[in-house]
Write a protein that holds these residues in place. Structure first.
Motif, PDB file in Angstrom:
ATOM      1  N   GLU A 201      -0.173 -31.194  46.452  1.00  0.00           N
ATOM      2  CA  GLU A 201      -0.962 -32.255  46.561  1.00  0.00           C
ATOM      3  C   GLU A 201      -0.264 -33.387  46.985  1.00  0.00           C
ATOM      4  N   ARG A 202       1.116 -33.323  47.340  1.00  0.00           N
ATOM      5  CA  ARG A 202       1.679 -34.580  47.887  1.00  0.00           C
ATOM      6  C   ARG A 202       1.579 -34.916  49.025  1.00  0.00           C
ATOM      7  N   ARG A 203       1.854 -36.158  49.433  1.00  0.00           N
ATOM      8  CA  ARG A 203       1.302 -36.770  50.772  1.00  0.00           C
ATOM      9  C   ARG A 203       1.341 -35.903  52.148  1.00  0.00           C
ATOM     10  N   LYS A 204       2.417 -35.099  52.319  1.00  0.00           N
ATOM     11  CA  LYS A 204       2.547 -34.238  53.410  1.00  0.00           C
ATOM     12  C   LYS A 204       2.701 -32.964  52.736  1.00  0.00           C
ATOM     13  N   PRO A 205       1.641 -32.169  52.268  1.00  0.00           N
ATOM     14  CA  PRO A 205       1.926 -30.930  51.860  1.00  0.00           C
ATOM     15  C   PRO A 205       2.558 -29.913  52.558  1.00  0.00           C
ATOM     16  N   PRO A 206       3.346 -28.752  52.127  1.00  0.00           N
ATOM     17  CA  PRO A 206       3.843 -27.809  53.112  1.00  0.00           C
ATOM     18  C   PRO A 206       2.645 -26.727  53.502  1.00  0.00           C
ATOM     19  N   LEU A 207       2.943 -26.130  54.543  1.00  0.00           N
ATOM     20  CA  LEU A 207       2.280 -25.022  54.868  1.00  0.00           C
ATOM     21  C   LEU A 207       2.719 -24.037  53.956  1.00  0.00           C
ATOM     22  N   PHE A 208       1.470 -23.526  53.367  1.00  0.00           N
ATOM     23  CA  PHE A 208       1.605 -22.522  52.032  1.00  0.00           C
ATOM     24  C   PHE A 208       0.760 -21.059  52.672  1.00  0.00           C
ATOM     25  N   VAL A 209       1.608 -20.035  52.619  1.00  0.00           N
ATOM     26  CA  VAL A 209       1.022 -18.815  53.039  1.00  0.00           C
ATOM     27  C   VAL A 209       1.212 -17.815  51.953  1.00  0.00           C
ATOM     28  N   ALA A 210       0.271 -17.208  51.495  1.00  0.00           N
ATOM     29  CA  ALA A 210       0.380 -16.260  50.385  1.00  0.00           C
ATOM     30  C   ALA A 210       0.083 -14.997  50.740  1.00  0.00           C
ATOM     31  N   VAL A 211       0.617 -13.657  50.582  1.00  0.00           N
ATOM     32  CA  VAL A 211       0.148 -12.248  50.702  1.00  0.00           C
ATOM     33  C   VAL A 211       0.212 -11.919  48.930  1.00  0.00           C
ATOM     34  N   ILE A 212      -0.970 -11.669  48.644  1.00  0.00           N
ATOM     35  CA  ILE A 212      -1.057 -11.091  47.250  1.00  0.00           C
ATOM     36  C   ILE A 212      -1.915  -9.657  47.276  1.00  0.00           C
ATOM     37  N   ASP A 213      -0.930  -8.837  46.682  1.00  0.00           N
ATOM     38  CA  ASP A 213      -1.634  -7.440  46.693  1.00  0.00           C
ATOM     39  C   ASP A 213      -2.932  -7.488  45.683  1.00  0.00           C
ATOM     40  N   GLU A 214      -3.516  -6.603  46.238  1.00  0.00           N
ATOM     41  CA  GLU A 214      -4.970  -6.448  45.500  1.00  0.00           C
ATOM     42  C   GLU A 214      -4.845  -6.136  44.121  1.00  0.00           C
ATOM     43  N   PHE A 215      -3.873  -5.255  43.857  1.00  0.00           N
ATOM     44  CA  PHE A 215      -3.322  -5.103  42.483  1.00  0.00           C
ATOM     45  C   PHE A 215      -3.322  -6.277  41.481  1.00  0.00           C
ATOM     46  N   ALA A 216      -2.787  -7.319  42.033  1.00  0.00           N
ATOM     47  CA  ALA A 216      -2.762  -8.490  41.271  1.00  0.00           C
ATOM     48  C   ALA A 216      -4.215  -8.983  40.845  1.00  0.00           C
ATOM     49  N   LEU A 217      -4.997  -9.009  41.762  1.00  0.00           N
ATOM     50  CA  LEU A 217      -6.292  -9.371  41.553  1.00  0.00           C
ATOM     51  C   LEU A 217      -7.355  -8.780  40.444  1.00  0.00           C
ATOM     52  N   ARG A 218      -6.936  -7.229  40.363  1.00  0.00           N
ATOM     53  CA  ARG A 218      -7.436  -6.479  39.389  1.00  0.00           C
ATOM     54  C   ARG A 218      -7.059  -6.629  37.879  1.00  0.00           C
ATOM     55  N   ARG A 219      -5.868  -7.177  37.693  1.00  0.00           N
ATOM     56  CA  ARG A 219      -5.517  -7.372  36.553  1.00  0.00           C
ATOM     57  C   ARG A 219      -5.652  -8.476  35.845  1.00  0.00           C
ATOM     58  N   GLY A 220      -6.541  -8.298  34.711  1.00  0.00           N
ATOM     59  CA  GLY A 220      -7.021  -9.612  33.965  1.00  0.00           C
ATOM     60  C   GLY A 220      -8.483  -9.785  33.440  1.00  0.00           C
ATOM     61  N   ALA A 221      -8.670 -10.304  32.293  1.00  0.00           N
ATOM     62  CA  ALA A 221      -9.929 -10.117  31.680  1.00  0.00           C
ATOM     63  C   ALA A 221     -11.189 -10.889  32.766  1.00  0.00           C
ATOM     64  N   PRO A 222     -12.157 -10.336  32.962  1.00  0.00           N
ATOM     65  CA  PRO A 222     -13.326 -10.944  33.818  1.00  0.00           C
ATOM     66  C   PRO A 222     -13.535 -12.545  33.557  1.00  0.00           C
ATOM     67  N   ASP A 223     -13.429 -12.885  32.345  1.00  0.00           N
ATOM     68  CA  ASP A 223     -13.748 -14.097  32.178  1.00  0.00           C
ATOM     69  C   ASP A 223     -12.741 -15.226  32.549  1.00  0.00           C
ATOM     70  N   ILE A 224     -11.533 -14.785  32.819  1.00  0.00           N
ATOM     71  CA  ILE A 224     -10.170 -15.411  33.375  1.00  0.00           C
ATOM     72  C   ILE A 224     -10.196 -15.214  34.705  1.00  0.00           C
ATOM     73  N   MET A 225     -10.650 -13.986  35.426  1.00  0.00           N
ATOM     74  CA  MET A 225     -10.306 -13.839  36.624  1.00  0.00           C
ATOM     75  C   MET A 225     -11.355 -14.357  37.408  1.00  0.00           C
ATOM     76  N   HIS A 226     -12.651 -14.435  37.064  1.00  0.00           N
ATOM     77  CA  HIS A 226     -13.703 -14.846  37.939  1.00  0.00           C
ATOM     78  C   HIS A 226     -13.331 -16.557  38.284  1.00  0.00           C
ATOM     79  N   PRO A 227     -13.071 -17.451  37.343  1.00  0.00           N
ATOM     80  CA  PRO A 227     -12.766 -18.626  37.533  1.00  0.00           C
ATOM     81  C   PRO A 227     -11.457 -18.701  38.550  1.00  0.00           C
ATOM     82  N   GLN A 228     -10.507 -17.816  38.206  1.00  0.00           N
ATOM     83  CA  GLN A 228      -9.367 -17.800  39.009  1.00  0.00           C
ATOM     84  C   GLN A 228      -9.654 -17.584  40.471  1.00  0.00           C
TER      85      GLN A 228
END
Length: 248
Positions: free
Chosen positions: A133-160
């Motif tokens: 959120e700085r005045r000139k934010p960096p380019l941020f590129v993220a590659v996230i393994d699907e595995f990371a999206l599947r780990r966590g309780a639904p009530d936490i993961m849906h908002p995430q």
């Protein structure tokens, strides 16, 4: 008593009622903030400080003390100087993209004592704001393994996942999911982040004990190019995050 908050309210001509209306809380809540030891939620601190025309540090200095481990601080300073950050995560959502609830769940699963978790979550949220959120934010590129999206309780993961979709809208944030059907890939050796700065590229590598920085990034760039080639494109990634058919 929080004399700094009381003085800021007086200087701005704000009462508990008027400040509460601007922040979106009950006046009794603001009155409790003035009392000793009562600290607002991070988003309420930010809103109150903005309404009073003050920095958060001026009103609640104690909650902003650095809590990250000493070995992480060189990387935190690097993040602040980076013009681009390229992050790969195989097991968790990148820290700069986490919601407070998700961050708390991740940190609570480790070796931190329960009374330490809130401070580390606060530090992580401040890092997010300082970098993205700085005045000139960096380019941020993220590659996230699907595995990371599947780990966590639904009530936490849906908002995430909702949070990831919102973050993926600005042109400087590019998210790419690495689907499970991509098979084995070189990123399974572990997560990493490559920061591009005016002084060159610096990489951060994490492990079970601590993280480390390295300027030897040639091999990581090769791995990064491979990961990007098998990850979903940006638009498909957003569609994938919105569909989230694996969550119930």
């Amino acid at each position: 008593m929080n004399q700094a908050l009381r003085a800021a309210m007086a200087d701005a001509g704000e009462t508990a009622e008027s400040l509460a209306e601007q922040v979106g809380v009950d006046p009794k809540t603001v009155a409790r903030w003035v009392a000793p030891g009562r600290v607002p939620h991070p988003r309420h601190r930010a809103a109150a400080a903005a309404a009073l025309g003050r920095d958060i540090e001026d009103i609640w200095p104690d909650v902003l003390k650095r809590r990250e481990p000493s070995w992480l601080r060189p990387w935190v300073e690097t993040e602040l100087q980076a013009t681009a950050l390229r992050s790969f995560q195989v097991a968790v959502i990148p820290g700069l993209l986490q919601t407070p609830e998700y961050a708390s769940a991740v940190l609570s699963s480790g070796l931190l004592a329960p009374d330490e978790v809130a401070g580390y979550v606060e530090t992580r949220m401040r890092r997010q704001s300082s970098v993205l959120e700085r005045r000139k934010p960096p380019l941020f590129v993220a590659v996230i393994d699907e595995f990371a999206l599947r780990r966590g309780a639904p009530d936490i993961m849906h908002p995430q996942l909702d949070h990831l979709v919102r973050l993926a809208q600005p042109p400087n944030i590019l998210l790419h999911v690495l689907p499970l059907d991509a098979g084995l890939h070189p990123g399974q050796a572990g997560p990493f982040v490559i920061a591009t700065t005016e002084d060159g590229d610096v990489a951060y590598l994490d492990d079970q004990a601590a993280g480390r920085l390295t300027n030897d990034t040639a091999a990581l760039w090769s791995i990064w190019d491979t990961l990007r080639s098998v990850a979903l494109p940006r638009r498909q990634t957003i569609d994938f995050l919105e569909a989230r058919s694996w969550l119930t």
